[in-house]
Design a protein around this motif. Structure first.
Motif, PDB file in Angstrom:
ATOM      1  N   GLU A   7       0.863  -1.188   0.000  1.00 34.18           N
ATOM      2  CA  GLU A   7       0.000   0.000   0.000  1.00 34.18           C
ATOM      3  C   GLU A   7       0.896   1.234   0.000  1.00 34.18           C
ATOM      4  O   GLU A   7       1.795   1.347   0.832  1.00 34.18           O
ATOM      5  CB  GLU A   7      -0.897  -0.041   1.244  1.00 34.18           C
ATOM      6  N   ASP A   8       0.653   2.151  -0.953  1.00 33.65           N
ATOM      7  CA  ASP A   8       1.515   3.337  -1.039  1.00 33.65           C
ATOM      8  C   ASP A   8       0.939   4.534  -0.294  1.00 33.65           C
ATOM      9  O   ASP A   8       1.609   5.548  -0.138  1.00 33.65           O
ATOM     10  CB  ASP A   8       1.796   3.699  -2.513  1.00 33.65           C
ATOM     11  N   ASP A  51      -2.967  -3.241  -2.485  1.00 33.00           N
ATOM     12  CA  ASP A  51      -3.575  -2.081  -3.130  1.00 33.00           C
ATOM     13  C   ASP A  51      -3.341  -2.216  -4.638  1.00 33.00           C
ATOM     14  O   ASP A  51      -2.387  -2.868  -5.066  1.00 33.00           O
ATOM     15  CB  ASP A  51      -2.913  -0.807  -2.575  1.00 33.00           C
ATOM     16  N   GLY A  53      -3.478   0.600  -7.077  1.00 28.36           N
ATOM     17  CA  GLY A  53      -2.730   1.724  -7.629  1.00 28.36           C
ATOM     18  C   GLY A  53      -1.409   1.899  -6.887  1.00 28.36           C
ATOM     19  O   GLY A  53      -1.387   2.384  -5.760  1.00 28.36           O
ATOM     20  N   LYS A 101     -12.243   0.680  -0.599  1.00 29.02           N
ATOM     21  CA  LYS A 101     -11.857   1.800   0.265  1.00 29.02           C
ATOM     22  C   LYS A 101     -12.936   2.880   0.229  1.00 29.02           C
ATOM     23  O   LYS A 101     -13.490   3.128  -0.832  1.00 29.02           O
ATOM     24  CB  LYS A 101     -10.549   2.419  -0.239  1.00 29.02           C
TER      25      LYS A 101
HETATM   26 CA    CA Z   1      -2.544   3.452  -4.039  1.00 29.35          CA
END
Ligand code: CA
Length: 222
Positions: A7-8, A51, A53, A101
């Protein structure tokens, strides 16, 4: 049980990492898609929260590459709210479950527990081995109905063995699944840990298969 969180978004990553840690998992976090792909390819995780993206390599590509290389760990995909296309693509790419989300942490934890259980072939959230019951939801252990207090690491050990009851688990496998990558792993500490759990729960619970590893007998009903 060892979990990789890919997850970024720093805040989501921190919240998920903390919640999973408090729920008894050894957690690693990786914000970069390409590095996450590499980690999932070479390390043994019991579950990945992914995640979609991500910088450098998007989550769907990461997942497709793992599956193409027969990496079979359960993967829970985090998707954008209301984006049904992402959910379909995620499942088609090999995801085992998805969560949109923003999500409630309690739901993420419940889904993670269910995926870990199912991948170990267990349906009941209460794992039983003879007189020992491990409640994976409440994180409680009892022997003959008497609650026992285990340290987080002792709980993690017993949970791994009970999820895989009936199988002989080597010290190397235990070491791989009890500690996050950045922790020092010492195989002799497994023996010490087993000793501590036996002192608390009784010596019969975890059996030693000399030269092979450790096992918890599988209950007929489990
Ligand atoms: Ca992301």
């Amino acid at each position: 049980m060892r979990v990789l969180v890919v997850e970024d978004d720093a805040r989501i990553a921190r919240d998920v990492t903390e919640a999973l840690g408090a729920a008894g998992f050894a957690v690693e976090h990786e914000p970069d898609g390409e590095r996450a792909w590499f980690l999932g390819d070479v390390e043994d995780y019991d579950l990945v929260v992914l995640d979609l993206g991500l910088p450098r390599m998007d989550g769907l590509t990461v997942l497709r590459r793992w599956r193409a290389n027969d990496r079979a760990m359960p993967v829970l995909v985090l998707t954008a709210r209301g984006n049904w296309r992402e959910r379909v693509e995620g499942i088609d790419a090999g995801a085992d479950d998805y969560l949109a989300k923003p999500f409630e942490m309690a739901e993420l934890l419940a889904r993670v527990r269910a995926l870990v259980r199912r991948s170990a072939g267990r349906a009941d959230p209460q794992l039983r081995a003879g007189p020992v019951v491990l409640d994976t939801v409440r994180m409680q252990v009892s022997v003959d109905g008497v609650p026992k207090r285990l340290s987080p690491l002792e709980y993690r050990l017993l949970s791994y063995l009970m999820h895989h009851a009936g199988r002989v688990i080597s010290q190397a496998e235990l070491t791989e699944h009890l500690y996050a990558q950045d922790f020092e792993r010492e195989s002799n500490s497994i023996e010490v840990l087993i000793g501590r759990v036996r002192r608390k729960l009784g010596t019969e619970v975890i059996r030693t298969r000399r030269g092979f590893g450790y096992t918890v007998e599988r209950d007929g009903a489990g």
